[in-house]
Design a protein around this motif. Structure first.
Motif, PDB file in Angstrom:
ATOM      1  N   MET A   1      10.690  11.566  13.221  1.00 51.96           N
ATOM      2  CA  MET A   1      10.638  10.140  13.517  1.00 51.96           C
ATOM      3  C   MET A   1       9.125   9.920  13.460  1.00 51.96           C
ATOM      4  N   PHE A   2       8.372  10.624  14.124  1.00 51.41           N
ATOM      5  CA  PHE A   2       6.870  10.635  14.224  1.00 51.41           C
ATOM      6  C   PHE A   2       6.180  10.566  12.918  1.00 51.41           C
ATOM      7  N   ALA A   3       6.776  11.488  12.120  1.00 54.78           N
ATOM      8  CA  ALA A   3       6.113  11.555  10.466  1.00 54.78           C
ATOM      9  C   ALA A   3       6.378  10.029  10.032  1.00 54.78           C
ATOM     10  N   TYR A   4       7.713   9.691  10.000  1.00 53.97           N
ATOM     11  CA  TYR A   4       7.991   8.542   9.380  1.00 53.97           C
ATOM     12  C   TYR A   4       7.131   7.360   9.800  1.00 53.97           C
ATOM     13  N   MET A   5       6.816   7.026  11.163  1.00 53.22           N
ATOM     14  CA  MET A   5       6.185   6.095  11.738  1.00 53.22           C
ATOM     15  C   MET A   5       4.600   6.165  11.224  1.00 53.22           C
ATOM     16  N   ASN A   6       4.332   7.306  11.439  1.00 51.67           N
ATOM     17  CA  ASN A   6       2.950   7.436  11.201  1.00 51.67           C
ATOM     18  C   ASN A   6       2.665   7.040   9.565  1.00 51.67           C
ATOM     19  N   ASN A   7       3.430   7.686   8.870  1.00 49.13           N
ATOM     20  CA  ASN A   7       3.175   7.571   7.319  1.00 49.13           C
ATOM     21  C   ASN A   7       3.555   6.056   6.933  1.00 49.13           C
ATOM     22  N   ARG A   8       4.625   5.595   7.487  1.00 48.58           N
ATOM     23  CA  ARG A   8       4.698   4.037   7.217  1.00 48.58           C
ATOM     24  C   ARG A   8       3.583   3.232   7.872  1.00 48.58           C
ATOM     25  N   PHE A   9       2.986   3.505   8.739  1.00 54.08           N
ATOM     26  CA  PHE A   9       1.610   2.654   9.377  1.00 54.08           C
ATOM     27  C   PHE A   9       0.705   2.736   8.318  1.00 54.08           C
ATOM     28  N   ALA A  10       0.454   4.041   7.978  1.00 56.10           N
ATOM     29  CA  ALA A  10      -0.613   4.463   6.988  1.00 56.10           C
ATOM     30  C   ALA A  10      -0.351   3.783   5.465  1.00 56.10           C
ATOM     31  N   SER A  11       0.799   3.768   4.937  1.00 60.35           N
ATOM     32  CA  SER A  11       1.182   3.225   3.633  1.00 60.35           C
ATOM     33  C   SER A  11       1.061   1.630   3.730  1.00 60.35           C
ATOM     34  N   LYS A  12       1.551   1.201   4.969  1.00 59.68           N
ATOM     35  CA  LYS A  12       1.567  -0.225   5.179  1.00 59.68           C
ATOM     36  C   LYS A  12       0.115  -0.942   5.213  1.00 59.68           C
ATOM     37  N   LYS A  13      -0.908  -0.047   5.774  1.00 59.00           N
ATOM     38  CA  LYS A  13      -2.404  -0.257   5.846  1.00 59.00           C
ATOM     39  C   LYS A  13      -3.043  -0.407   4.398  1.00 59.00           C
ATOM     40  N   ALA A  14      -2.420   0.608   3.563  1.00 63.29           N
ATOM     41  CA  ALA A  14      -3.093   0.838   2.214  1.00 63.29           C
ATOM     42  C   ALA A  14      -2.423  -0.325   1.373  1.00 63.29           C
ATOM     43  N   HIS A  15      -1.311  -0.639   1.769  1.00 60.02           N
ATOM     44  CA  HIS A  15      -0.743  -1.961   0.924  1.00 60.02           C
ATOM     45  C   HIS A  15      -1.678  -3.080   1.159  1.00 60.02           C
ATOM     46  N   MET A  16      -1.839  -3.314   2.409  1.00 64.69           N
ATOM     47  CA  MET A  16      -2.428  -4.573   2.787  1.00 64.69           C
ATOM     48  C   MET A  16      -3.869  -4.606   2.456  1.00 64.69           C
ATOM     49  N   LEU A  17      -4.751  -3.272   2.538  1.00 58.85           N
ATOM     50  CA  LEU A  17      -5.883  -3.271   1.830  1.00 58.85           C
ATOM     51  C   LEU A  17      -6.049  -3.483   0.449  1.00 58.85           C
ATOM     52  N   ALA A  18      -4.940  -2.943  -0.354  1.00 58.05           N
ATOM     53  CA  ALA A  18      -4.830  -3.209  -1.685  1.00 58.05           C
ATOM     54  C   ALA A  18      -4.625  -4.741  -2.078  1.00 58.05           C
ATOM     55  N   GLN A  19      -3.874  -5.384  -1.358  1.00 58.53           N
ATOM     56  CA  GLN A  19      -3.388  -6.788  -1.519  1.00 58.53           C
ATOM     57  C   GLN A  19      -4.834  -7.561  -1.593  1.00 58.53           C
ATOM     58  N   ARG A  20      -5.547  -7.394  -0.409  1.00 56.95           N
ATOM     59  CA  ARG A  20      -6.777  -8.213   0.016  1.00 56.95           C
ATOM     60  C   ARG A  20      -7.634  -8.024  -1.050  1.00 56.95           C
ATOM     61  N   LEU A  21      -7.855  -6.677  -1.623  1.00 57.71           N
ATOM     62  CA  LEU A  21      -8.857  -6.127  -2.786  1.00 57.71           C
ATOM     63  C   LEU A  21      -8.680  -6.989  -3.853  1.00 57.71           C
ATOM     64  N   PHE A  22      -7.351  -6.873  -4.314  1.00 54.92           N
ATOM     65  CA  PHE A  22      -6.819  -7.626  -5.640  1.00 54.92           C
ATOM     66  C   PHE A  22      -7.080  -9.054  -5.540  1.00 54.92           C
ATOM     67  N   MET A  23      -6.713  -9.544  -4.382  1.00 56.30           N
ATOM     68  CA  MET A  23      -6.850 -11.180  -4.420  1.00 56.30           C
ATOM     69  C   MET A  23      -8.379 -11.563  -4.396  1.00 56.30           C
TER      70      MET A  23
END
Length: 171
Positions: free
Chosen positions: A1-23
């Motif tokens: 569960m820890f691995a899932y939450m940690n990876n989910r957090f990191a992936s969402k942060k990467a997603h949000m950063l990519a969206q901001r850079l794209f826009m």
């Protein structure tokens, strides 16, 4: 569960950063755009946004797991070193078999991540390669939606991929 939450957090942060850079790159003026190469824009959005987050995530995981592992193994060796070495051998066999059978699932998610990255590169090429048309059509929202959906699919696949890779460590 820890691995899932940690990876989910990191992936969402990467997603949000990519969206901001794209826009941010999409809203540049045409003059600013022609001074930048398409490869630099791609590199900034795709590679660096995910790389920074994944590096930080990997470093934190390494320190956490290494400290726990050394502490527990030290206590076990101190308590009963013979039994510790027997259990180490048994656990090594379990990890080998789990890794062998989980590799198919991990490879499947890895191919989804690769396909998603290829689609993101096509979207970047489409909208930044023909930046004049993107500006003339004023289709920022269409570009953003296409990139955002693909980036979200990529983040979900990376979350599953990284979680599956962490399962043998947890067992």
């Amino acid at each position: 569960m820890f691995a899932y939450m940690n990876n989910r957090f990191a992936s969402k942060k990467a997603h949000m950063l990519a969206q901001r850079l794209f826009m941010r790159n999409l809203k540049r003026s045409y003059l600013e755009h022609i001074n930048l190469s398409l490869d630099r824009i791609r590199d900034t959005i795709m590679v660096k946004s995910g790389g920074v987050t994944e590096s930080l995530n990997a470093l934190l995981n390494l320190f956490a797991e290494l400290s726990v592992m050394l502490l527990l193994y030290g206590v076990l060796v101190y308590t009963n070193w013979k039994m510790t070495f027997v259990l180490t051998f048994i656990l090594a066999l379990q990890v080998f078999f789990i890794t062998k059978y989980m590799s198919r699932f991990i490879q499947n998610k890895g191919s989804i991540v690769n396909d998603s990255n290829a689609k993101s590169l096509k979207i970047l090429s489409k909208f930044f390669g023909n930046f004049k048309f993107t500006k003339l059509k004023d289709n920022h929202e269409e570009a953003y939606q296409a990139f955002s959906q693909n980036s979200l699919n990529n983040a979900k696949a990376i979350t599953t991929y990284n979680t599956l890779q962490a399962i043998p460590n947890r067992f």
